[in-house]
Design an enzyme around this catalytic site. Structure first.
Site, short mmCIF file in Angstrom:
data_model
loop_
_atom_site.label_atom_id
_atom_site.label_comp_id
_atom_site.label_asym_id
_atom_site.label_seq_id
_atom_site.Cartn_x
_atom_site.Cartn_y
_atom_site.Cartn_z
N ASP A 13 -26.22 1.72 -24.72
CA ASP A 13 -27.04 2.94 -24.89
C ASP A 13 -26.14 4.17 -24.86
O ASP A 13 -25.21 4.25 -24.06
CB ASP A 13 -28.04 3.07 -23.71
CG ASP A 13 -28.91 1.83 -23.55
OD1 ASP A 13 -29.23 1.22 -24.60
OD2 ASP A 13 -29.21 1.45 -22.41
N ASP A 27 -27.17 11.50 -17.64
CA ASP A 27 -26.99 10.09 -17.23
C ASP A 27 -25.77 9.98 -16.32
O ASP A 27 -25.80 9.38 -15.24
CB ASP A 27 -26.75 9.19 -18.46
CG ASP A 27 -28.01 8.87 -19.25
OD1 ASP A 27 -27.94 8.90 -20.50
OD2 ASP A 27 -29.06 8.62 -18.62
N GLU A 51 -26.75 0.98 -14.18
CA GLU A 51 -26.88 0.80 -15.63
C GLU A 51 -25.72 1.46 -16.35
O GLU A 51 -25.32 1.07 -17.43
CB GLU A 51 -28.21 1.38 -16.13
CG GLU A 51 -28.36 1.24 -17.65
CD GLU A 51 -29.71 1.70 -18.19
OE1 GLU A 51 -30.13 2.81 -17.87
OE2 GLU A 51 -30.31 0.90 -18.94
N GLU A 52 -25.18 2.53 -15.74
CA GLU A 52 -24.16 3.33 -16.41
C GLU A 52 -22.75 2.80 -16.23
O GLU A 52 -21.79 3.38 -16.75
CB GLU A 52 -24.23 4.79 -15.92
CG GLU A 52 -25.59 5.47 -16.17
CD GLU A 52 -26.05 5.38 -17.62
OE1 GLU A 52 -27.26 5.25 -17.86
OE2 GLU A 52 -25.17 5.44 -18.52
N ASP A 54 -30.94 2.45 -11.99
CA ASP A 54 -30.93 3.14 -13.28
C ASP A 54 -30.95 4.62 -12.90
O ASP A 54 -32.01 5.17 -12.60
CB ASP A 54 -32.16 2.76 -14.12
CG ASP A 54 -32.12 3.46 -15.48
OD1 ASP A 54 -33.01 3.18 -16.30
OD2 ASP A 54 -31.21 4.30 -15.68
N LEU A 88 -30.76 7.45 -14.39
CA LEU A 88 -31.58 8.40 -15.13
C LEU A 88 -32.30 7.62 -16.23
O LEU A 88 -31.72 7.35 -17.28
CB LEU A 88 -30.68 9.49 -15.73
CG LEU A 88 -31.29 10.89 -15.92
CD1 LEU A 88 -32.34 10.86 -17.02
CD2 LEU A 88 -31.94 11.41 -14.65
N ASP A 89 -33.53 7.21 -15.95
CA ASP A 89 -34.29 6.45 -16.94
C ASP A 89 -35.17 7.39 -17.76
O ASP A 89 -35.80 8.30 -17.22
CB ASP A 89 -35.17 5.40 -16.25
CG ASP A 89 -35.88 4.56 -17.29
OD1 ASP A 89 -35.21 3.71 -17.92
OD2 ASP A 89 -37.07 4.79 -17.53
N GLU A 95 -34.66 -2.20 -13.32
CA GLU A 95 -35.90 -1.59 -13.84
C GLU A 95 -37.10 -2.48 -13.53
O GLU A 95 -38.00 -2.10 -12.77
CB GLU A 95 -35.77 -1.34 -15.35
CG GLU A 95 -34.78 -0.23 -15.69
CD GLU A 95 -34.55 -0.05 -17.18
OE1 GLU A 95 -34.75 -1.00 -17.97
OE2 GLU A 95 -34.12 1.06 -17.57
P1 AFP Z 1 -34.14 5.70 -22.56
O1 AFP Z 1 -33.59 5.80 -21.16
O2 AFP Z 1 -33.15 5.31 -23.60
O3 AFP Z 1 -34.95 6.91 -22.93
O4 AFP Z 1 -35.17 4.46 -22.54
C1 AFP Z 1 -36.31 4.62 -21.73
C2 AFP Z 1 -36.85 3.21 -21.51
O5 AFP Z 1 -35.85 2.40 -20.96
C3 AFP Z 1 -38.08 3.22 -20.61
O6 AFP Z 1 -38.12 4.29 -19.73
C4 AFP Z 1 -39.24 3.28 -21.60
O7 AFP Z 1 -40.39 2.64 -21.12
C5 AFP Z 1 -38.68 2.55 -22.81
O8 AFP Z 1 -37.25 2.66 -22.75
C6 AFP Z 1 -39.14 3.16 -24.10
O9 AFP Z 1 -38.63 2.34 -25.14
P2 AFP Z 1 -38.93 2.73 -26.65
O10 AFP Z 1 -38.16 3.99 -26.91
O11 AFP Z 1 -38.43 1.54 -27.44
O12 AFP Z 1 -40.41 2.92 -26.78
#
Ligand code: AFP
Length: 347
Positions: free
Chosen positions: A61, A67, A89-90, A108, A110-111, A275
Site C-alpha cells: 500500500d 501513516d 502494518e507499516e 494498523d 492509520l487505517d 484489523e
Molecule cells: P486504506 O487504509 O488504504 O484507506 O484502506 C482502508 C481499508 O483498509 C478499510 O479501512 C476499509 O474498510 C477498506 O480498506 C476499504 O476498501 P475499498 O477501498 O476497497 O473499499
C-alpha cells in the site's frame, strides 16, 4: 461522576503484574492517539498529511505522510510501555523491544488513509497479545496466535470526536477524549449490537468479482420485501473500517469484505492480525459475530503478521445467515421456488 479511562483500566485490567502492564500500555496508546489527533486537526506538521511518499508498506500500500507519522508515535508508545514485540502494518518485520516484556502489540497505525484528504473519519486499530518464552526465540510466532488469545483490543476514531472503542475481555466500552476534562471519559459502559439488521456495508463496485454465494446474498438484500428476505435493506459504505464498525456497534448492521477474483484479493483486502482480530474481539464482546464468511475470525491461525482474510461482522443473526449463503444459497428455504412469495405455498 463520569468514569475516566484511567479508573476503568485500574479496575478492569487485573491487579497482577501483567494486568498492570496492560493498563499502562493502553494509557500510553491513548496518549499517542491524542498526539495523532492534534496533528490531524492542526493540519499536520507543515507536511501534506495525505501526501504520498515514494514508499510502500509491507502489503504494497502506498504510504501517506500520516501513516508514517502515526507509526512512529505508536512505536514510541509501545517502547515506553515495555512491550516485547511491535508488529505494524507499516513495517515488514516485527520490532523486538523489551527483552523481558510479556505483551506484544499488533497495529494498523492509520487505517483509512485513502480518506485523509477527504476529511472522513480514520483510525488506529490495535491488538494486544500475550508473549511467552517460546515466542522470544522466534518473534514472528507471537503474531501467529489465534485472535481468541488477545488480552485487549480496540480502535481510536479520529473523527468529529476522538473516540476509543476498547475491550479488555469484559464487554466493549466507548471512551470520548474530552479536552476540557484533559483525558478520555467513558461514554458507553457496555455496547450491545442489535441481533438483527436491515443495513449492510460492502463495496458494491466489486460485485462482478465476488463468488456466486456472495452475489446471491447481496441480490436477496437488494430484492427487499419483494424477495426472499421480505424486508427492505439500506446500504452504507464509508471505506474506513473504524467508521463502519462504530456505526454497526451503535445501530447494528453487517459489514462484508469477502475475498474476490481480483489479483491479490483472493483472501480479501483486510489484515487478520491487526484489523480483523481486534475488530472481531470488540464485536463479539458487544454481542455480535465476526467470521471470514464461514469460520469465526478469532479461531483462525495467522500464517504471517500481514496475512489477509475475508471479513464479515456485525449483527449476530445476519452474520449467521451470511454463513448459510456461503455454504449453499440454494439450501436456504426462502430462496427455494417452492417457498417463494409467488409459490402456491405462501399466502
Ligand atoms: P486504506 O487504509 O488504504 O484507506 O484502506 C482502508 C481499508 O483498509 C478499510 O479501512 C476499509 O474498510 C477498506 O480498506 C476499504 O476498501 P475499498 O477501498 O476497497 O473499499
Amino acid at each position: 461522576m463520569t468514569a475516566s479511562l484511567d479508573a476503568f483500566l485500574g479496575s478492569q485490567c487485573g491487579s497482577d503484574a501483567q494486568g498492570q502492564r496492560l493498563a499502562d500500555t493502553i494509557r500510553h496508546l491513548s496518549a499517542a492517539a491524542v498526539k495523532v489527533r492534534n496533528t490531524i486537526i492542526e493540519g499536520g506538521t507543515g507536511t501534506d498529511l495525505g501526501g504520498k511518499r515514494e514508499a510502500t508498506n509491507a502489503g504494497g500500500d502506498v504510504q501517506k505522510e500520516l501513516d508514517v507519522l502515526a507509526d512512529r508515535v505508536f512505536e514510541e508508545a509501545a517502547r515506553a510501555s515495555g512491550i516485547a514485540f511491535f508488529g505494524s502494518e507499516e513495517q515488514d518485520a516485527p520490532i523486538p523491544m523489551a527483552a523481558e516484556g510479556d505483551l506484544a502489540i499488533a497495529i494498523d497505525p492509520l487505517d483509512g488513509s485513502s480518506n485523509i484528504d477527504t476529511n472522513v473519519s480514520i483510525g488506529t486499530i490495535f491488538s494486544i497479545l500475550p508473549v511467552e518464552d517460546a515466542h522470544r526465540a522466534e518473534p514472528k510466532s507471537v503474531f501467529m496466535q489465534p485472535g481468541h488469545r488477545q488480552k485487549a483490543a480496540g480502535f481510536f476514531i479520529y473523527g468529529p470526536q476522538l473516540l476509543l472503542v476498547l475491550t479488555v475481555g469484559n464487554g466493549t466500552h466507548v471512551f470520548l477524549f474530552s479536552p476540557k476534562f484533559g483525558g478520555f471519559v467513558e461514554m458507553t459502559a457496555s455496547v450491545a449490537i442489535a441481533e438483527k439488521t436491515q443495513e449492510f456495508a460492502i463495496n458494491a463496485s466489486n460485485y462482478r468479482h465476488w463468488d456466486r454465494q456472495m452475489r446471491s446474498y447481496i441480490d436477496d438484500c437488494l430484492a427487499g420485501e419483494e424477495g426472499p428476505r421480505e424486508k427492505n435493506f439500506n446500504m452504507r459504505w464509508i471505506g474506513s473500517l473504524v467508521a463502519d464498525c462504530y456505526r454497526i456497534l451503535t445501530r447494528g448492521g453487517v459489514f462484508l469484505y469477502p475475498g474476490d477474483q481480483r489479483k491479490g484479493y483472493a483472501k480479501g483486502r483486510l489484515r487478520l492480525v491487526y484489523e480483523a482480530n481486534p475488530v472481531a474481539m470488540v464485536v463479539e464482546q458487544a454481542g455480535g459475530s465476526a467470521t471470514d464468511g464461514v469460520t469465526r475470525i478469532l479461531d483462525l491461525v495467522p500464517d504471517d503478521l500481514h496475512a489477509r482474510t475475508g471479513l464479515v461482522f456485525g449483527s449476530k443473526r445476519e452474520v449467521e445467515r451470511v454463513g448459510r449463503y456461503m455454504v449453499d444459497p440454494s439450501a436456504i428455504a426462502e430462496r427455494s421456488p417452492l417457498f417463494s412469495k409467488r409459490s402456491l405455498f405462501r399466502a
